[in-house]
Scaffold this motif. Structure first.
Motif, PDB file in Angstrom:
ATOM      1  N   VAL A 111     -29.069  58.852 -14.393  1.00  0.00           N
ATOM      2  CA  VAL A 111     -28.752  59.940 -13.481  1.00  0.00           C
ATOM      3  C   VAL A 111     -29.989  60.244 -12.639  1.00  0.00           C
ATOM      4  O   VAL A 111     -31.074  60.479 -13.170  1.00  0.00           O
ATOM      5  N   LEU A 112     -29.804  60.225 -11.320  1.00  0.00           N
ATOM      6  CA  LEU A 112     -30.884  60.504 -10.377  1.00  0.00           C
ATOM      7  C   LEU A 112     -30.690  61.893  -9.779  1.00  0.00           C
ATOM      8  O   LEU A 112     -29.591  62.240  -9.336  1.00  0.00           O
ATOM      9  N   ARG A 113     -31.744  62.687  -9.746  1.00  0.00           N
ATOM     10  CA  ARG A 113     -31.701  64.038  -9.192  1.00  0.00           C
ATOM     11  C   ARG A 113     -32.391  64.076  -7.826  1.00  0.00           C
ATOM     12  O   ARG A 113     -33.271  63.277  -7.553  1.00  0.00           O
ATOM     13  N   LYS A 114     -31.963  65.039  -6.987  1.00  0.00           N
ATOM     14  CA  LYS A 114     -32.579  65.285  -5.682  1.00  0.00           C
ATOM     15  C   LYS A 114     -32.739  63.996  -4.878  1.00  0.00           C
ATOM     16  O   LYS A 114     -33.828  63.620  -4.447  1.00  0.00           O
ATOM     17  N   VAL A 115     -31.631  63.333  -4.663  1.00  0.00           N
ATOM     18  CA  VAL A 115     -31.622  62.047  -3.961  1.00  0.00           C
ATOM     19  C   VAL A 115     -32.037  62.245  -2.499  1.00  0.00           C
ATOM     20  O   VAL A 115     -31.573  63.179  -1.830  1.00  0.00           O
ATOM     21  N   GLY A 116     -32.915  61.366  -2.008  1.00  0.00           N
ATOM     22  CA  GLY A 116     -33.384  61.421  -0.625  1.00  0.00           C
ATOM     23  C   GLY A 116     -32.888  60.245   0.193  1.00  0.00           C
ATOM     24  O   GLY A 116     -32.328  59.281  -0.339  1.00  0.00           O
ATOM     25  N   PHE A 117     -33.130  60.313   1.519  1.00  0.00           N
ATOM     26  CA  PHE A 117     -32.663  59.258   2.426  1.00  0.00           C
ATOM     27  C   PHE A 117     -33.226  57.885   2.058  1.00  0.00           C
ATOM     28  O   PHE A 117     -32.576  56.861   2.267  1.00  0.00           O
ATOM     29  N   ASN A 118     -34.449  57.838   1.504  1.00  0.00           N
ATOM     30  CA  ASN A 118     -35.072  56.543   1.243  1.00  0.00           C
ATOM     31  C   ASN A 118     -34.380  55.767   0.122  1.00  0.00           C
ATOM     32  O   ASN A 118     -34.685  54.590  -0.096  1.00  0.00           O
ATOM     33  N   LEU A 119     -33.436  56.400  -0.564  1.00  0.00           N
ATOM     34  CA  LEU A 119     -32.722  55.696  -1.635  1.00  0.00           C
ATOM     35  C   LEU A 119     -31.454  55.002  -1.131  1.00  0.00           C
ATOM     36  O   LEU A 119     -30.782  54.326  -1.906  1.00  0.00           O
ATOM     37  N   SER A 120     -31.123  55.154   0.129  1.00  0.00           N
ATOM     38  CA  SER A 120     -30.006  54.382   0.680  1.00  0.00           C
ATOM     39  C   SER A 120     -30.358  52.893   0.616  1.00  0.00           C
ATOM     40  O   SER A 120     -31.422  52.486   1.061  1.00  0.00           O
ATOM     41  N   GLY A 121     -29.454  52.115   0.039  1.00  0.00           N
ATOM     42  CA  GLY A 121     -29.726  50.682  -0.056  1.00  0.00           C
ATOM     43  C   GLY A 121     -29.231  50.091  -1.361  1.00  0.00           C
ATOM     44  O   GLY A 121     -28.274  50.590  -1.971  1.00  0.00           O
ATOM     45  N   ASN A 122     -29.902  49.035  -1.802  1.00  0.00           N
ATOM     46  CA  ASN A 122     -29.441  48.218  -2.916  1.00  0.00           C
ATOM     47  C   ASN A 122     -30.005  48.675  -4.257  1.00  0.00           C
ATOM     48  O   ASN A 122     -31.202  48.891  -4.404  1.00  0.00           O
ATOM     49  N   PHE A 123     -29.120  48.818  -5.264  1.00  0.00           N
ATOM     50  CA  PHE A 123     -29.501  49.082  -6.648  1.00  0.00           C
ATOM     51  C   PHE A 123     -28.948  47.964  -7.526  1.00  0.00           C
ATOM     52  O   PHE A 123     -27.945  47.340  -7.196  1.00  0.00           O
ATOM     53  N   SER A 124     -29.626  47.714  -8.660  1.00  0.00           N
ATOM     54  CA  SER A 124     -29.145  46.681  -9.579  1.00  0.00           C
ATOM     55  C   SER A 124     -29.505  47.043 -11.012  1.00  0.00           C
ATOM     56  O   SER A 124     -30.449  47.810 -11.253  1.00  0.00           O
ATOM     57  N   CYS A 125     -28.723  46.505 -11.948  1.00  0.00           N
ATOM     58  CA  CYS A 125     -29.072  46.613 -13.369  1.00  0.00           C
ATOM     59  C   CYS A 125     -29.054  45.214 -13.973  1.00  0.00           C
ATOM     60  O   CYS A 125     -28.195  44.391 -13.656  1.00  0.00           O
ATOM     61  N   GLU A 126     -30.045  44.966 -14.827  1.00  0.00           N
ATOM     62  CA  GLU A 126     -30.223  43.658 -15.464  1.00  0.00           C
ATOM     63  C   GLU A 126     -30.089  43.840 -16.972  1.00  0.00           C
ATOM     64  O   GLU A 126     -30.865  44.567 -17.594  1.00  0.00           O
ATOM     65  N   VAL A 127     -29.091  43.174 -17.551  1.00  0.00           N
ATOM     66  CA  VAL A 127     -28.801  43.309 -18.983  1.00  0.00           C
ATOM     67  C   VAL A 127     -29.209  42.025 -19.701  1.00  0.00           C
ATOM     68  O   VAL A 127     -28.857  40.928 -19.267  1.00  0.00           O
ATOM     69  N   THR A 128     -29.948  42.168 -20.821  1.00  0.00           N
ATOM     70  CA  THR A 128     -30.406  41.018 -21.607  1.00  0.00           C
ATOM     71  C   THR A 128     -30.081  41.264 -23.076  1.00  0.00           C
ATOM     72  O   THR A 128     -30.323  42.360 -23.600  1.00  0.00           O
ATOM     73  N   VAL A 129     -29.531  40.227 -23.754  1.00  0.00           N
ATOM     74  CA  VAL A 129     -29.258  40.335 -25.188  1.00  0.00           C
ATOM     75  C   VAL A 129     -30.425  39.757 -25.975  1.00  0.00           C
ATOM     76  O   VAL A 129     -31.280  39.050 -25.438  1.00  0.00           O
ATOM     77  N   GLU A 130     -30.431  40.045 -27.261  1.00  0.00           N
ATOM     78  CA  GLU A 130     -31.519  39.632 -28.150  1.00  0.00           C
ATOM     79  C   GLU A 130     -31.540  38.121 -28.385  1.00  0.00           C
ATOM     80  O   GLU A 130     -30.627  37.397 -27.997  1.00  0.00           O
ATOM     81  N   ALA A 131     -32.640  37.664 -29.039  1.00  0.00           N
ATOM     82  CA  ALA A 131     -32.780  36.267 -29.442  1.00  0.00           C
ATOM     83  C   ALA A 131     -31.625  35.910 -30.394  1.00  0.00           C
ATOM     84  O   ALA A 131     -31.099  36.780 -31.098  1.00  0.00           O
ATOM     85  N   PRO A 132     -31.228  34.659 -30.446  1.00  0.00           N
ATOM     86  CA  PRO A 132     -31.937  33.513 -29.847  1.00  0.00           C
ATOM     87  C   PRO A 132     -31.498  33.180 -28.421  1.00  0.00           C
ATOM     88  O   PRO A 132     -32.127  32.372 -27.755  1.00  0.00           O
ATOM     89  N   SER A 133     -30.414  33.784 -27.930  1.00  0.00           N
ATOM     90  CA  SER A 133     -29.898  33.346 -26.623  1.00  0.00           C
ATOM     91  C   SER A 133     -30.660  33.978 -25.462  1.00  0.00           C
ATOM     92  O   SER A 133     -30.910  33.319 -24.456  1.00  0.00           O
ATOM     93  N   PHE A 134     -31.010  35.276 -25.578  1.00  0.00           N
ATOM     94  CA  PHE A 134     -31.626  36.020 -24.474  1.00  0.00           C
ATOM     95  C   PHE A 134     -30.818  35.859 -23.175  1.00  0.00           C
ATOM     96  O   PHE A 134     -31.380  35.725 -22.094  1.00  0.00           O
ATOM     97  N   SER A 135     -29.501  35.856 -23.306  1.00  0.00           N
ATOM     98  CA  SER A 135     -28.640  35.766 -22.114  1.00  0.00           C
ATOM     99  C   SER A 135     -28.884  36.981 -21.224  1.00  0.00           C
ATOM    100  O   SER A 135     -29.027  38.111 -21.710  1.00  0.00           O
ATOM    101  N   THR A 136     -28.920  36.733 -19.919  1.00  0.00           N
ATOM    102  CA  THR A 136     -29.211  37.800 -18.962  1.00  0.00           C
ATOM    103  C   THR A 136     -28.188  37.769 -17.826  1.00  0.00           C
ATOM    104  O   THR A 136     -27.785  36.699 -17.366  1.00  0.00           O
ATOM    105  N   ALA A 137     -27.787  38.971 -17.402  1.00  0.00           N
ATOM    106  CA  ALA A 137     -26.877  39.087 -16.253  1.00  0.00           C
ATOM    107  C   ALA A 137     -27.351  40.252 -15.393  1.00  0.00           C
ATOM    108  O   ALA A 137     -27.773  41.289 -15.907  1.00  0.00           O
TER     109      ALA A 137
END
Length: 286
Positions: A111-137
């Protein structure tokens, strides 16, 4: 002396070899069967008013695999990380204009508070699972930060009364906003004019005023019961829509004198002449 391998023994060795390879491959597949599925990112609301808050929801299916980390980015810069295997399990990396509310942020929601104009644009989340695979999306989503006009649009007209055949000239102005408001004119709920909106920078934070002019010839079809209702509508994205209207009427006509050739006038003239003759006759008789 070299003796050739028995054909049966040779076939048996090949079968055994393929079986061993198959078991090895099956073991590798079983190790990697716990992988990420259905990873998605939702920005709510997708269009955010400046100064308000926004929620970033990262959804994923780990298929029973343990979570290693979830990292959040604005563009290429990481600003928040959740790592369940570390203490503390949350980390914040400074980024101009980003204020994370830690009390309601976790491995799935930021949750982001007091959002400003400079936050217009691209956001992403990167999810990684534990060993041994360390699969990432990694998944991406856009955010748009806007500022809404503080008051409805204002209409100015050249006159208050118009006749069919007159030219109606008017303009509509909307207070500063970002992005600039889109304007439209309606005459008795019928679109009129060309929506060529002019924009003027009015604030230091790039907010802009909007201005739309109208010049149109009036015809009888524009009137309803002798009235004209001129409206101007301003809207910004899907968050704001305001309409202002002014009521215009036809000019009052000059009274038309009753003509003596009308039936009423002829009767009145005859009655007056007859009365005058009676009066004169009385005086002569004396």
């Amino acid at each position: 002396m070299f003796s050739p391998l028995n054909p049966l023994r040779f076939q048996a060795s090949l079968i055994l070899r393929y079986l061993i390879i198959g078991v090895h491959r099956t073991a590798n597949i079983s190790l990697h069967c716990h992988c990420l599925k259905n990873v998605s990112l939702l920005v709510f609301p997708p269009t955010v008013q400046k100064g308000s808050q926004a929620s970033l929801l990262c959804q994923y299916d780990l298929e029973e695999a343990p979570l290693y980390s979830v990292k959040w980015y604005r563009g290429n810069f990481e600003f928040y990380r959740f790592s369940p295997g570390e203490k503390p399990d949350t980390k914040i990396f400074p980024y101009p204009g980003i204020h994370v509310d830690l009390s309601v942020s976790n491995e799935s929601v930021v949750v982001l508070r007091k959002v400003g104009f400079n936050l217009s644009g691209n956001f992403s989340c990167e999810v990684t699972v534990e060993a041994p695979s360390f699969s990432t999306a990694t998944v991406y989503q856009q955010m748009l930060v806007v500022a809404l006009p503080e008051s409805p649009p204002v209409i100015h007209t050249e006159h208050d009364r118009y006749e069919p055949g007159d030219t109606l000239r008017a303009n509509c102005t909307s207070p500063p906003s970002k992005p600039a408001a889109s304007l439209s004119f309606f005459l008795n709920n019928i679109p009129v004019g060309v929506p060529e909106v002019r924009q003027y920078r009015a604030m230091p934070d790039t907010q802009q005023m909007s201005f739309l002019s109208l010049s149109t010839t009036l015809y009888p079809m524009h009137y309803q019961n002798g009235q004209l209702v001129l409206k101007c509508t301003a809207h910004v994205a899907t968050l704001y829509r305001q309409t202002t209207e002014v009521h215009l009427s036809a000019r009052a006509r000059e009274p038309i004198p009753e003509r003596v050739t009308s039936q009423n006038a002829s009767w009145r003239l005859a009655a007056s002449v007859h009365l005058l003759l009676l009066i004169l006759g009385g005086h002569i008789a004396r």
